[in-house]
Design a protein around this motif. Structure first.
Motif, PDB file in Angstrom:
ATOM      1  N   VAL A   1      43.341 -30.845  53.191  1.00  0.00           N
ATOM      2  CA  VAL A   1      44.712 -31.070  52.833  1.00  0.00           C
ATOM      3  C   VAL A   1      45.384 -30.119  51.471  1.00  0.00           C
ATOM      4  N   SER A   2      44.158 -30.476  50.773  1.00  0.00           N
ATOM      5  CA  SER A   2      44.940 -29.223  49.591  1.00  0.00           C
ATOM      6  C   SER A   2      44.993 -28.310  49.736  1.00  0.00           C
ATOM      7  N   VAL A   3      44.101 -26.792  49.990  1.00  0.00           N
ATOM      8  CA  VAL A   3      43.936 -25.684  50.226  1.00  0.00           C
ATOM      9  C   VAL A   3      44.670 -26.126  51.830  1.00  0.00           C
ATOM     10  N   GLY A   4      44.386 -25.829  52.963  1.00  0.00           N
ATOM     11  CA  GLY A   4      44.778 -25.728  54.007  1.00  0.00           C
ATOM     12  C   GLY A   4      46.382 -26.769  54.651  1.00  0.00           C
ATOM     13  N   LEU A   5      46.649 -27.544  54.302  1.00  0.00           N
ATOM     14  CA  LEU A   5      47.713 -28.324  54.341  1.00  0.00           C
ATOM     15  C   LEU A   5      48.902 -27.016  53.544  1.00  0.00           C
ATOM     16  N   PHE A   6      48.897 -27.553  52.485  1.00  0.00           N
ATOM     17  CA  PHE A   6      50.022 -27.033  51.231  1.00  0.00           C
ATOM     18  C   PHE A   6      49.215 -25.713  50.752  1.00  0.00           C
ATOM     19  N   ASN A   7      48.292 -25.091  50.685  1.00  0.00           N
ATOM     20  CA  ASN A   7      48.199 -23.659  49.950  1.00  0.00           C
ATOM     21  C   ASN A   7      47.970 -23.856  48.429  1.00  0.00           C
ATOM     22  N   SER A   8      47.315 -25.214  48.246  1.00  0.00           N
ATOM     23  CA  SER A   8      47.024 -25.441  47.132  1.00  0.00           C
ATOM     24  C   SER A   8      46.502 -24.598  45.930  1.00  0.00           C
ATOM     25  N   LEU A   9      46.695 -24.245  44.634  1.00  0.00           N
ATOM     26  CA  LEU A   9      45.491 -23.305  43.790  1.00  0.00           C
ATOM     27  C   LEU A   9      45.387 -24.126  43.356  1.00  0.00           C
ATOM     28  N   LEU A  10      43.449 -24.347  43.249  1.00  0.00           N
ATOM     29  CA  LEU A  10      43.228 -25.614  42.978  1.00  0.00           C
ATOM     30  C   LEU A  10      42.533 -24.806  41.385  1.00  0.00           C
ATOM     31  N   ILE A  11      42.805 -25.395  40.150  1.00  0.00           N
ATOM     32  CA  ILE A  11      41.649 -25.176  38.348  1.00  0.00           C
ATOM     33  C   ILE A  11      41.529 -25.644  38.303  1.00  0.00           C
ATOM     34  N   ALA A  12      40.756 -25.692  37.590  1.00  0.00           N
ATOM     35  CA  ALA A  12      39.229 -26.479  37.077  1.00  0.00           C
ATOM     36  C   ALA A  12      39.980 -27.305  35.439  1.00  0.00           C
ATOM     37  N   ARG A  13      40.349 -28.345  35.628  1.00  0.00           N
ATOM     38  CA  ARG A  13      40.889 -28.864  33.747  1.00  0.00           C
ATOM     39  C   ARG A  13      39.486 -28.562  32.874  1.00  0.00           C
ATOM     40  N   GLU A  14      38.548 -28.331  32.531  1.00  0.00           N
ATOM     41  CA  GLU A  14      37.627 -28.841  31.886  1.00  0.00           C
ATOM     42  C   GLU A  14      36.803 -27.157  32.023  1.00  0.00           C
ATOM     43  N   GLY A  15      36.079 -26.682  30.962  1.00  0.00           N
ATOM     44  CA  GLY A  15      35.411 -26.396  31.219  1.00  0.00           C
ATOM     45  C   GLY A  15      35.628 -25.026  31.574  1.00  0.00           C
ATOM     46  N   ILE A  16      36.271 -24.628  30.630  1.00  0.00           N
ATOM     47  CA  ILE A  16      37.342 -23.434  31.321  1.00  0.00           C
ATOM     48  C   ILE A  16      36.682 -22.471  30.283  1.00  0.00           C
ATOM     49  N   THR A  17      36.393 -21.209  31.519  1.00  0.00           N
ATOM     50  CA  THR A  17      35.795 -20.000  30.731  1.00  0.00           C
ATOM     51  C   THR A  17      37.071 -18.697  30.656  1.00  0.00           C
ATOM     52  N   ARG A  18      36.562 -17.702  30.706  1.00  0.00           N
ATOM     53  CA  ARG A  18      36.759 -16.544  30.108  1.00  0.00           C
ATOM     54  C   ARG A  18      37.139 -16.602  32.247  1.00  0.00           C
ATOM     55  N   ARG A  19      36.120 -16.143  32.520  1.00  0.00           N
ATOM     56  CA  ARG A  19      36.245 -15.863  33.885  1.00  0.00           C
ATOM     57  C   ARG A  19      36.494 -17.064  34.947  1.00  0.00           C
ATOM     58  N   ASP A  20      36.647 -18.210  34.081  1.00  0.00           N
ATOM     59  CA  ASP A  20      37.771 -19.043  35.106  1.00  0.00           C
ATOM     60  C   ASP A  20      38.875 -19.741  34.693  1.00  0.00           C
ATOM     61  N   ASN A  21      39.496 -18.848  33.816  1.00  0.00           N
ATOM     62  CA  ASN A  21      40.671 -19.566  33.089  1.00  0.00           C
ATOM     63  C   ASN A  21      42.108 -19.326  33.892  1.00  0.00           C
ATOM     64  N   PRO A  22      42.889 -20.914  33.851  1.00  0.00           N
ATOM     65  CA  PRO A  22      43.536 -21.541  34.937  1.00  0.00           C
ATOM     66  C   PRO A  22      44.996 -20.611  34.304  1.00  0.00           C
ATOM     67  N   ILE A  23      45.043 -19.848  33.460  1.00  0.00           N
ATOM     68  CA  ILE A  23      46.836 -19.373  33.248  1.00  0.00           C
ATOM     69  C   ILE A  23      46.338 -17.464  33.951  1.00  0.00           C
ATOM     70  N   GLU A  24      44.660 -17.228  33.967  1.00  0.00           N
ATOM     71  CA  GLU A  24      45.214 -16.098  35.376  1.00  0.00           C
ATOM     72  C   GLU A  24      44.951 -15.983  36.628  1.00  0.00           C
ATOM     73  N   GLN A  25      44.181 -17.283  37.269  1.00  0.00           N
ATOM     74  CA  GLN A  25      44.763 -17.801  38.266  1.00  0.00           C
ATOM     75  C   GLN A  25      45.998 -17.503  38.735  1.00  0.00           C
ATOM     76  N   MET A  26      46.436 -18.171  37.554  1.00  0.00           N
ATOM     77  CA  MET A  26      47.804 -18.823  38.223  1.00  0.00           C
ATOM     78  C   MET A  26      48.732 -17.218  38.450  1.00  0.00           C
ATOM     79  N   SER A  27      48.385 -16.279  36.826  1.00  0.00           N
ATOM     80  CA  SER A  27      49.212 -14.646  37.274  1.00  0.00           C
ATOM     81  C   SER A  27      49.184 -14.185  38.504  1.00  0.00           C
ATOM     82  N   ALA A  28      47.075 -14.554  38.811  1.00  0.00           N
ATOM     83  CA  ALA A  28      47.218 -13.600  39.478  1.00  0.00           C
ATOM     84  C   ALA A  28      47.920 -13.937  41.092  1.00  0.00           C
ATOM     85  N   ALA A  29      48.138 -14.823  41.050  1.00  0.00           N
ATOM     86  CA  ALA A  29      49.017 -15.834  42.648  1.00  0.00           C
ATOM     87  C   ALA A  29      50.269 -15.484  42.669  1.00  0.00           C
ATOM     88  N   MET A  30      50.983 -15.119  41.037  1.00  0.00           N
ATOM     89  CA  MET A  30      52.354 -14.923  40.838  1.00  0.00           C
ATOM     90  C   MET A  30      51.940 -13.305  41.280  1.00  0.00           C
TER      91      MET A  30
END
Length: 124
Positions: free
Chosen positions: A76-105
């Motif tokens: 539903v989230s990825v297939g239907l809505f093309n959501s960008l799924l990000i981690a809310r906990e355990g954030i690392t430099r490699r799994d950085n939500p801001i970088e993921q959002m920047s990349a999507a933009m």
């Protein structure tokens, strides 16, 4: 076809009607849409209010721990809505939500954000 049905159903259920004041959606411009979050219908309502050309280039940002927990929620989230799924906990430099959002933009997607996220269930 499923996306169109979802848009129609969301509009029928919510009865929401968008009023764009000095910020009309434009498929040639990137935007960050943000709002308060009270239920899953908040995202769907905002998403369904966008014109199709804009909606097709807009990705809701969603919690990976919630939307990636089963095959159905991921579909539903990825297939239907093309959501960008990000981690809310355990954030690392490699799994950085801001970088993921920047990349999507950088890839040409606008984003839908609910910045306050999940509210605490305990009194502060």
């Amino acid at each position: 076809m499923l996306r169109s049905a979802c848009v129609l159903l969301t509009r029928l259920i919510t009865g929401a009607n968008a009023v764009w004041l000095n910020c009309e959606p434009d498929s040639k411009k990137l935007r960050i849409y943000f709002a308060n979050h009270g239920s899953h219908l908040d995202f769907a309502t905002l998403w369904a209010a966008l014109p199709e050309a804009v909606r097709n280039r807009t990705r809701p940002v969603a919690a990976r721990d919630y939307w990636d927990r089963t095959k159905l929620t991921r579909a539903v989230s990825v297939g239907l809505f093309n959501s960008l799924l990000i981690a809310r906990e355990g954030i690392t430099r490699r799994d950085n939500p801001i970088e993921q959002m920047s990349a999507a933009m950088r890839e040409g997607h606008s984003l839908i954000l609910f910045p306050e996220g999940t509210r605490s269930q305990t009194a502060q």
